[in-house]
Design a protein around this motif. Sequence first.
Motif, PDB file in Angstrom:
ATOM      1  N   PRO A  15     -12.399   5.182  -9.646  1.00 29.28           N
ATOM      2  CA  PRO A  15     -11.631   5.923 -10.657  1.00 29.28           C
ATOM      3  C   PRO A  15     -11.429   7.400 -10.322  1.00 29.28           C
ATOM      4  CG  PRO A  15     -13.789   5.313 -11.513  1.00 29.28           C
ATOM      5  CD  PRO A  15     -13.640   4.641 -10.187  1.00 29.28           C
ATOM      6  N   LEU A  16     -12.335   7.987  -9.557  1.00 27.99           N
ATOM      7  CA  LEU A  16     -12.161   9.397  -9.196  1.00 27.99           C
ATOM      8  C   LEU A  16     -10.971   9.588  -8.262  1.00 27.99           C
ATOM      9  CD1 LEU A  16     -15.879  10.495  -8.757  1.00 27.99           C
ATOM     10  CD2 LEU A  16     -14.368  10.846 -10.727  1.00 27.99           C
ATOM     11  N   THR A  17     -10.798   8.670  -7.323  1.00 29.76           N
ATOM     12  CA  THR A  17      -9.626   8.732  -6.450  1.00 29.76           C
ATOM     13  C   THR A  17      -8.361   8.506  -7.267  1.00 29.76           C
ATOM     14  OG1 THR A  17     -10.899   7.988  -4.546  1.00 29.76           O
ATOM     15  CG2 THR A  17      -8.509   7.710  -4.428  1.00 29.76           C
ATOM     16  N   ALA A  18      -8.417   7.576  -8.207  1.00 31.06           N
ATOM     17  CA  ALA A  18      -7.260   7.321  -9.070  1.00 31.06           C
ATOM     18  C   ALA A  18      -6.883   8.584  -9.847  1.00 31.06           C
ATOM     19  CB  ALA A  18      -7.539   6.167 -10.021  1.00 31.06           C
ATOM     20  N   LEU A  19      -7.888   9.282 -10.359  1.00 30.99           N
ATOM     21  CA  LEU A  19      -7.615  10.532 -11.076  1.00 30.99           C
ATOM     22  C   LEU A  19      -7.002  11.581 -10.163  1.00 30.99           C
ATOM     23  CD1 LEU A  19     -10.696  11.001 -13.430  1.00 30.99           C
ATOM     24  CD2 LEU A  19      -8.311  10.675 -14.102  1.00 30.99           C
ATOM     25  N   ARG A  20      -7.447  11.638  -8.936  1.00 33.97           N
ATOM     26  CA  ARG A  20      -6.878  12.590  -7.985  1.00 33.97           C
ATOM     27  C   ARG A  20      -5.409  12.286  -7.730  1.00 33.97           C
ATOM     28  NH1 ARG A  20      -8.309  16.509  -3.992  1.00 33.97           N
ATOM     29  NH2 ARG A  20      -6.233  17.294  -3.500  1.00 33.97           N
ATOM     30  N   ILE A  21      -5.087  10.998  -7.575  1.00 36.55           N
ATOM     31  CA  ILE A  21      -3.692  10.585  -7.357  1.00 36.55           C
ATOM     32  C   ILE A  21      -2.849  10.963  -8.569  1.00 36.55           C
ATOM     33  CG2 ILE A  21      -2.153   8.599  -7.081  1.00 36.55           C
ATOM     34  CD1 ILE A  21      -4.533   7.259  -5.517  1.00 36.55           C
ATOM     35  N   VAL A  22      -3.352  10.667  -9.767  1.00 37.67           N
ATOM     36  CA  VAL A  22      -2.620  11.010 -10.995  1.00 37.67           C
ATOM     37  C   VAL A  22      -2.430  12.519 -11.089  1.00 37.67           C
ATOM     38  CG1 VAL A  22      -2.748  10.989 -13.516  1.00 37.67           C
ATOM     39  CG2 VAL A  22      -3.295   8.922 -12.238  1.00 37.67           C
ATOM     40  N   GLY A  23      -3.445  13.285 -10.687  1.00 28.45           N
ATOM     41  CA  GLY A  23      -3.328  14.746 -10.682  1.00 28.45           C
ATOM     42  C   GLY A  23      -2.222  15.231  -9.765  1.00 28.45           C
TER      43      GLY A  23
ATOM     44  N   ARG B 286       4.792   0.912  -5.369  1.00 28.23           N
ATOM     45  CA  ARG B 286       3.619   0.941  -4.481  1.00 28.23           C
ATOM     46  C   ARG B 286       2.522   1.845  -5.044  1.00 28.23           C
ATOM     47  NH1 ARG B 286       5.365   2.594   1.123  1.00 28.23           N
ATOM     48  NH2 ARG B 286       3.148   2.437   1.505  1.00 28.23           N
ATOM     49  N   ILE B 287       2.903   2.973  -5.621  1.00 23.76           N
ATOM     50  CA  ILE B 287       1.914   3.877  -6.219  1.00 23.76           C
ATOM     51  C   ILE B 287       1.230   3.183  -7.398  1.00 23.76           C
ATOM     52  CG2 ILE B 287       1.612   6.018  -7.536  1.00 23.76           C
ATOM     53  CD1 ILE B 287       3.828   7.233  -5.719  1.00 23.76           C
ATOM     54  N   ARG B 288       2.021   2.511  -8.241  1.00 19.52           N
ATOM     55  CA  ARG B 288       1.433   1.795  -9.382  1.00 19.52           C
ATOM     56  C   ARG B 288       0.457   0.730  -8.916  1.00 19.52           C
ATOM     57  NH1 ARG B 288       6.800   1.293 -13.018  1.00 19.52           N
ATOM     58  NH2 ARG B 288       6.446   3.152 -14.270  1.00 19.52           N
ATOM     59  N   GLU B 289       0.858  -0.052  -7.918  1.00 24.37           N
ATOM     60  CA  GLU B 289      -0.021  -1.095  -7.390  1.00 24.37           C
ATOM     61  C   GLU B 289      -1.312  -0.488  -6.857  1.00 24.37           C
ATOM     62  OE1 GLU B 289       2.244  -3.215  -4.461  1.00 24.37           O
ATOM     63  OE2 GLU B 289       3.636  -4.010  -5.949  1.00 24.37           O
ATOM     64  N   HIS B 290      -1.177   0.598  -6.128  1.00 32.20           N
ATOM     65  CA  HIS B 290      -2.364   1.258  -5.562  1.00 32.20           C
ATOM     66  C   HIS B 290      -3.271   1.780  -6.687  1.00 32.20           C
ATOM     67  CE1 HIS B 290      -4.586   2.976  -2.223  1.00 32.20           C
ATOM     68  NE2 HIS B 290      -4.779   4.032  -2.998  1.00 32.20           N
ATOM     69  N   LEU B 291      -2.674   2.401  -7.698  1.00 32.26           N
ATOM     70  CA  LEU B 291      -3.472   2.890  -8.823  1.00 32.26           C
ATOM     71  C   LEU B 291      -4.169   1.745  -9.542  1.00 32.26           C
ATOM     72  CD1 LEU B 291      -1.278   5.736 -10.323  1.00 32.26           C
ATOM     73  CD2 LEU B 291      -3.600   5.956  -9.435  1.00 32.26           C
ATOM     74  N   ASP B 292      -3.485   0.610  -9.729  1.00 35.28           N
ATOM     75  CA  ASP B 292      -4.108  -0.544 -10.373  1.00 35.28           C
ATOM     76  C   ASP B 292      -5.343  -1.006  -9.607  1.00 35.28           C
ATOM     77  OD1 ASP B 292      -2.223  -0.552 -12.380  1.00 35.28           O
ATOM     78  OD2 ASP B 292      -1.030  -2.198 -11.525  1.00 35.28           O
ATOM     79  N   ARG B 293      -5.237  -1.051  -8.289  1.00 30.89           N
ATOM     80  CA  ARG B 293      -6.378  -1.466  -7.462  1.00 30.89           C
ATOM     81  C   ARG B 293      -7.480  -0.415  -7.469  1.00 30.89           C
ATOM     82  NH1 ARG B 293      -2.316  -2.547  -3.691  1.00 30.89           N
ATOM     83  NH2 ARG B 293      -3.013  -0.757  -2.476  1.00 30.89           N
TER      84      ARG B 293
END
Length: 192
Positions: free
Chosen positions: A135-143, A122-129
Motif C-alpha cells: 500500500p505504501l507504493t500504491a500511495l506513492r503512485i497516487v501521489g 495499465r495504471i489502474r491494474e497496477h494500483l489494484d495489484r
Amino acid sequence: MWEWEPDGAEGHTGKVGVLLEDGTVPGPVYIDMGSGSHVPSFTDWWFYDGSGRRPFADRMRAACACGWYGETTYPIDWRRVPDREPYRYDTSGPEKDWEDHTRRINAAAVPVPEDVARLISRIREHLDRTTDDDPLTALRIVGELDTIVDVDGCYATRRATRKHSEKEIADALGATEKAATARLRRYDGTRY
C-alpha cells in the motif's frame, strides 16, 4: 433518493420517476413524523401509492439528475409492490432507459485518446495489484498522479474556461454542469 450511479457521465445519477393518472409529475410527498417543525419530504417512487392522501402514480419512467426524463412509461401494479421492500419491484425498464441516456452522454463526450486510455488502464491494474501487497507504493503512485492533476488540471481548466462555456465544458466531459463545475473547482480552486 437517487438510485443509479453512472459509469462515466458524472453527475447523471438516475432514479425511477412517476406520473400521475393525468400525466403530470407530482411534487414531493410530505410526511408529518410527529411533533416538531420539520416535516420531511420524499420523492422515492413508492411514496406515490395513493395512501394517506398521497398522490397516486400509475406509471413510472426513468429520471436523471440533469433534468432528462425517459419518454417510455411503464405501468405500476401496486398489488405486486412488496409493502416493506418496494425496492424489490421490477424497475428494470426505467433503469435500462436511463442507462441508454448515460451511454448517449458518454458517446457525445470528448474521447480519451486510445494510447492514454491504455496507459490509464495499465495504471489502474497496477494500483489494484499493488494496493493489497504494497500500500505504501500504491500511495506513492497516487501521489505522483495527484501532482500531475494539480499542475496540469489547473492549466487545462484555465485554458478551457477562457475558450468554452460551462455547458460546452460539461458536454465535453460527459458531465452535468454542476458536476463539471465541481471538478473545475477541484482543479483550480482560485478561480471558482
